[in-house]
Design a protein around this motif. Structure first.
Motif, PDB file in Angstrom:
ATOM      1  N   SER A 122      -1.595  -2.791 -10.860  1.00  0.00           N
ATOM      2  CA  SER A 122      -1.193  -2.249 -12.154  1.00  0.00           C
ATOM      3  C   SER A 122      -1.100  -0.738 -12.068  1.00  0.00           C
ATOM      4  CB  SER A 122      -2.212  -2.643 -13.230  1.00  0.00           C
ATOM      5  OG  SER A 122      -3.506  -2.202 -12.863  1.00  0.00           O
ATOM      6  N   SER A 123      -0.125  -0.179 -12.772  1.00  0.00           N
ATOM      7  CA  SER A 123       0.012   1.275 -12.796  1.00  0.00           C
ATOM      8  C   SER A 123      -1.130   1.874 -13.609  1.00  0.00           C
ATOM      9  CB  SER A 123       1.358   1.666 -13.413  1.00  0.00           C
ATOM     10  OG  SER A 123       1.466   1.137 -14.724  1.00  0.00           O
ATOM     11  N   THR A 124      -1.583   3.036 -13.200  1.00  0.00           N
ATOM     12  CA  THR A 124      -2.717   3.668 -13.858  1.00  0.00           C
ATOM     13  C   THR A 124      -2.579   5.171 -13.748  1.00  0.00           C
ATOM     14  OG1 THR A 124      -5.121   3.926 -13.834  1.00  0.00           O
ATOM     15  CG2 THR A 124      -4.066   3.499 -11.723  1.00  0.00           C
ATOM     16  N   ALA A 125      -3.267   5.865 -14.607  1.00  0.00           N
ATOM     17  CA  ALA A 125      -3.243   7.323 -14.579  1.00  0.00           C
ATOM     18  C   ALA A 125      -4.178   7.878 -13.511  1.00  0.00           C
ATOM     19  CB  ALA A 125      -3.636   7.879 -15.944  1.00  0.00           C
ATOM     20  N   SER A 126      -4.950   7.024 -12.877  1.00  0.00           N
ATOM     21  CA  SER A 126      -5.864   7.470 -11.836  1.00  0.00           C
ATOM     22  C   SER A 126      -5.088   8.023 -10.640  1.00  0.00           C
ATOM     23  CB  SER A 126      -6.758   6.312 -11.374  1.00  0.00           C
ATOM     24  OG  SER A 126      -7.554   6.693 -10.277  1.00  0.00           O
ATOM     25  N   GLU A 127      -5.721   8.915  -9.881  1.00  0.00           N
ATOM     26  CA  GLU A 127      -5.051   9.501  -8.720  1.00  0.00           C
ATOM     27  C   GLU A 127      -4.820   8.471  -7.621  1.00  0.00           C
ATOM     28  OE1 GLU A 127      -7.259  12.862  -7.426  1.00  0.00           O
ATOM     29  OE2 GLU A 127      -6.533  14.165  -9.028  1.00  0.00           O
ATOM     30  N   ALA A 128      -5.708   7.471  -7.498  1.00  0.00           N
ATOM     31  CA  ALA A 128      -5.563   6.482  -6.432  1.00  0.00           C
ATOM     32  C   ALA A 128      -6.306   5.210  -6.800  1.00  0.00           C
ATOM     33  CB  ALA A 128      -6.098   7.041  -5.114  1.00  0.00           C
ATOM     34  N   LEU A 129      -5.770   4.074  -6.354  1.00  0.00           N
ATOM     35  CA  LEU A 129      -6.415   2.780  -6.530  1.00  0.00           C
ATOM     36  C   LEU A 129      -6.902   2.296  -5.170  1.00  0.00           C
ATOM     37  CD1 LEU A 129      -3.861   0.980  -8.893  1.00  0.00           C
ATOM     38  CD2 LEU A 129      -5.978   2.138  -9.551  1.00  0.00           C
ATOM     39  N   VAL A 130      -8.136   1.797  -5.112  1.00  0.00           N
ATOM     40  CA  VAL A 130      -8.719   1.297  -3.870  1.00  0.00           C
ATOM     41  C   VAL A 130      -9.409  -0.027  -4.157  1.00  0.00           C
ATOM     42  CG1 VAL A 130      -9.045   3.606  -2.912  1.00  0.00           C
ATOM     43  CG2 VAL A 130     -10.884   2.551  -4.234  1.00  0.00           C
ATOM     44  N   THR A 143      -9.160  16.191  -2.418  1.00  0.00           N
ATOM     45  CA  THR A 143     -10.144  15.234  -2.918  1.00  0.00           C
ATOM     46  C   THR A 143      -9.469  14.325  -3.943  1.00  0.00           C
ATOM     47  OG1 THR A 143     -11.973  16.787  -2.600  1.00  0.00           O
ATOM     48  CG2 THR A 143     -12.354  14.920  -4.067  1.00  0.00           C
ATOM     49  N   LEU A 144      -9.450  13.029  -3.665  1.00  0.00           N
ATOM     50  CA  LEU A 144      -8.827  12.057  -4.558  1.00  0.00           C
ATOM     51  C   LEU A 144      -9.881  11.359  -5.401  1.00  0.00           C
ATOM     52  CD1 LEU A 144      -6.218  10.260  -2.244  1.00  0.00           C
ATOM     53  CD2 LEU A 144      -5.760  11.989  -3.973  1.00  0.00           C
ATOM     54  N   ARG A 145      -9.624  11.250  -6.685  1.00  0.00           N
ATOM     55  CA  ARG A 145     -10.473  10.427  -7.557  1.00  0.00           C
ATOM     56  C   ARG A 145      -9.932   8.999  -7.489  1.00  0.00           C
ATOM     57  NH1 ARG A 145      -9.562  14.857 -10.890  1.00  0.00           N
ATOM     58  NH2 ARG A 145      -8.078  13.666 -12.134  1.00  0.00           N
ATOM     59  N   VAL A 146     -10.713   8.112  -6.940  1.00  0.00           N
ATOM     60  CA  VAL A 146     -10.258   6.740  -6.719  1.00  0.00           C
ATOM     61  C   VAL A 146     -10.893   5.810  -7.741  1.00  0.00           C
ATOM     62  CG1 VAL A 146      -9.909   7.180  -4.267  1.00  0.00           C
ATOM     63  CG2 VAL A 146     -12.079   6.223  -5.035  1.00  0.00           C
ATOM     64  N   THR A 147     -10.124   4.797  -8.109  1.00  0.00           N
ATOM     65  CA  THR A 147     -10.564   3.793  -9.085  1.00  0.00           C
ATOM     66  C   THR A 147     -10.504   2.421  -8.431  1.00  0.00           C
ATOM     67  OG1 THR A 147      -9.676   5.127 -10.899  1.00  0.00           O
ATOM     68  CG2 THR A 147     -10.130   2.794 -11.350  1.00  0.00           C
ATOM     69  N   CYS A 148     -11.521   1.622  -8.645  1.00  0.00           N
ATOM     70  CA  CYS A 148     -11.570   0.289  -8.061  1.00  0.00           C
ATOM     71  C   CYS A 148     -10.520  -0.618  -8.702  1.00  0.00           C
ATOM     72  CB  CYS A 148     -12.962  -0.312  -8.240  1.00  0.00           C
ATOM     73  SG  CYS A 148     -13.101  -2.006  -7.611  1.00  0.00           S
ATOM     74  N   ALA A 149      -9.725  -1.273  -7.868  1.00  0.00           N
ATOM     75  CA  ALA A 149      -8.736  -2.255  -8.315  1.00  0.00           C
ATOM     76  C   ALA A 149      -8.824  -3.433  -7.354  1.00  0.00           C
ATOM     77  CB  ALA A 149      -7.334  -1.653  -8.320  1.00  0.00           C
ATOM     78  N   PRO A 150      -9.477  -4.530  -7.721  1.00  0.00           N
ATOM     79  CA  PRO A 150      -9.716  -5.650  -6.795  1.00  0.00           C
ATOM     80  C   PRO A 150      -8.444  -6.209  -6.165  1.00  0.00           C
ATOM     81  CG  PRO A 150     -11.034  -5.908  -8.796  1.00  0.00           C
ATOM     82  CD  PRO A 150     -10.090  -4.765  -9.033  1.00  0.00           C
ATOM     83  N   GLU A 151      -7.284  -6.089  -6.840  1.00  0.00           N
ATOM     84  CA  GLU A 151      -6.056  -6.665  -6.282  1.00  0.00           C
ATOM     85  C   GLU A 151      -5.601  -5.934  -5.015  1.00  0.00           C
ATOM     86  OE1 GLU A 151      -4.698  -3.975  -9.778  1.00  0.00           O
ATOM     87  OE2 GLU A 151      -6.382  -5.272  -9.235  1.00  0.00           O
ATOM     88  N   LYS A 170      -9.661   0.463   3.348  1.00  0.00           N
ATOM     89  CA  LYS A 170      -9.143   1.711   3.901  1.00  0.00           C
ATOM     90  C   LYS A 170      -7.769   2.084   3.368  1.00  0.00           C
ATOM     91  CE  LYS A 170     -11.633   0.761   8.189  1.00  0.00           C
ATOM     92  NZ  LYS A 170     -11.493   0.482   9.638  1.00  0.00           N
ATOM     93  N   VAL A 171      -7.291   1.425   2.332  1.00  0.00           N
ATOM     94  CA  VAL A 171      -5.970   1.717   1.765  1.00  0.00           C
ATOM     95  C   VAL A 171      -6.129   2.284   0.363  1.00  0.00           C
ATOM     96  CG1 VAL A 171      -3.781   0.733   0.979  1.00  0.00           C
ATOM     97  CG2 VAL A 171      -4.778  -0.022   3.148  1.00  0.00           C
ATOM     98  N   ALA A 172      -5.432   3.387   0.091  1.00  0.00           N
ATOM     99  CA  ALA A 172      -5.406   3.979  -1.240  1.00  0.00           C
ATOM    100  C   ALA A 172      -3.972   3.973  -1.742  1.00  0.00           C
ATOM    101  CB  ALA A 172      -5.958   5.400  -1.207  1.00  0.00           C
ATOM    102  N   VAL A 173      -3.766   3.423  -2.937  1.00  0.00           N
ATOM    103  CA  VAL A 173      -2.437   3.382  -3.552  1.00  0.00           C
ATOM    104  C   VAL A 173      -2.299   4.590  -4.473  1.00  0.00           C
ATOM    105  CG1 VAL A 173      -0.845   2.049  -4.972  1.00  0.00           C
ATOM    106  CG2 VAL A 173      -2.424   0.866  -3.435  1.00  0.00           C
ATOM    107  N   VAL A 174      -1.383   5.486  -4.123  1.00  0.00           N
ATOM    108  CA  VAL A 174      -1.171   6.710  -4.884  1.00  0.00           C
ATOM    109  C   VAL A 174       0.239   6.701  -5.461  1.00  0.00           C
ATOM    110  CG1 VAL A 174      -2.809   7.997  -3.456  1.00  0.00           C
ATOM    111  CG2 VAL A 174      -0.387   7.949  -2.819  1.00  0.00           C
ATOM    112  N   SER A 175       0.602   7.743  -6.159  1.00  0.00           N
ATOM    113  CA  SER A 175       1.956   7.837  -6.706  1.00  0.00           C
ATOM    114  C   SER A 175       2.940   8.141  -5.586  1.00  0.00           C
ATOM    115  CB  SER A 175       2.022   8.927  -7.770  1.00  0.00           C
ATOM    116  OG  SER A 175       1.816  10.200  -7.176  1.00  0.00           O
ATOM    117  N   ALA A 176       4.212   7.820  -5.812  1.00  0.00           N
ATOM    118  CA  ALA A 176       5.241   8.087  -4.809  1.00  0.00           C
ATOM    119  C   ALA A 176       5.348   9.588  -4.531  1.00  0.00           C
ATOM    120  CB  ALA A 176       6.584   7.528  -5.280  1.00  0.00           C
TER     121      ALA A 176
END
Length: 323
Positions: A122-130, A143-151, A170-176
């Motif tokens: 899901s898209s989020t305003a967070s800097e990164a999903l992990v 420094t990335l603020r990461v948010t837990c996303a189980p998917e 070890k994967v962080a989903v960030v904006s394009a």
């Protein structure tokens, strides 16, 4: 018309340069980038590298499948390889991707008949999903603020099976946009010069900078196959068999790009989409095993056996043709 196709993944094993001839931003020979500034591999470079790899194993099959100059069209067509995973140096080895990159690979895979891909995050305003705990990741100088996303765990398992990397946690989903900026800032830059033969000193004006892809960069694209009977009914091969033989020929690493004579330019191609993978445990502080392939010893033996069978079948066809 092309009747079937498959996903094609390419992972750099060493520093690799598939670049543009036009200099930019102080670089004389930069990497290829699209209109959005994102790194990619042009289809011509990928097709040429794969053809060379296949031709070393079976020249006749390579000529029939990839075309013979202007006399016969190619039965295999490759797309541009889009950036999927960019390696990053953090407190541990990690990779960056974007929701747009995952959406593109999912769209292409579904178009080619795959139905086992994980759902998009899901898209989020967070800097990164992990997939792990929320907090902060120090990636390079940022420094990335990461948010837990189980998917994300399902994507880590699926991507790991595609490219032969251990990606759990070890994967962080960030904006394009962030992925584009980070990849352009952390690519490898090397200075080069040409020496004069007689004096062994630098030639005038023969000093330049080249840009390289780092090791373990992963790209994704597609390959389409045409029914060979349109051109050579004697082979008895189908488009699906062409892809099967192609996959068997890609067991070993292949050279690609302009750094092959300087200890670089080696990559591993993988054909096909794996079945749905079970997410593994996520522990970023665990010992890094990113260089270890996901494939088990049994699966590696199976790939080698399939490659040997492919070569034997091609030799039998050659003997039959001579008779």
């Amino acid at each position: 018309m092309f009747s079937t196709g498959s996903m094609f993944f390419l992972r750099t094993l060493t520093h690799t340069r598939v670049g543009s001839a036009a200099g930019e931003d102080g670089l004389d020979l930069p990497l290829c980038r699209d209109a959005q500034g994102q790194t990619y591999l042009p289809f011509s470079a990928v097709r040429g590298a794969v053809r060379q790899q296949v031709q070393e194993r079976q020249e006749e099959w390579a000529q029939r499948s990839f075309g013979e100059g202007g006399h016969r069209s190619s039965l295999l067509s490759f797309t541009d390889q889009k950036l999927l995973l960019w390696p990053a140096a953090a407190d541990f080895r990690c990779w960056l991707t974007s929701r747009e990159a995952l959406s593109e690979v999912r769209r292409m895979a579904e178009k080619l008949g795959a139905d086992s891909l994980p759902p998009l995050p899901s898209s989020t305003a967070s800097e990164a999903l992990v997939s792990g705990a929320s907090g902060k990741w120090v990636v390079g100088e940022e420094t990335l603020r990461v948010t837990c996303a189980p998917e994300i765990a399902a994507w880590e398992a699926w991507l790991g099976a595609c490219c032969g990397l251990q990606l759990a946690g070890k994967v962080a989903v960030v904006s394009a946009a962030r992925l584009q900026i980070f990849s352009s800032r952390t690519s490898q830059i090397a200075s080069r010069l040409r020496l004069q033969e007689e004096s062994r000193t630098a030639a005038k004006g023969a000093f330049w900078y080249e840009e390289y892809l780092p090791e373990d960069t992963v790209f994704a694209g597609g390959v389409l196959a045409m029914e060979p009977c349109l051109y050579d009914a004697q082979t008895g091969e189908t488009a699906a068999q062409l892809l099967e033989y192609l996959g068997a020929a890609l067991v070993e690493p292949m050279p690609i790009g302009a750094a092959t004579s300087r200890g670089g330019g080696m990559a591993q191609g993988t054909l096909g989409v794996p079945a749905a993978q079970q997410p593994r445990g996520t522990n970023p502080s665990a010992k890094d095993s990113s260089a270890e392939p996901v494939q088990s010893g049994a699966s590696q033996k199976e790939a080698a056996a399939k490659s040997d069978a492919w070569q034997r079948k091609q030799k039998q066809k050659q003997k039959h043709k001579k008779k």
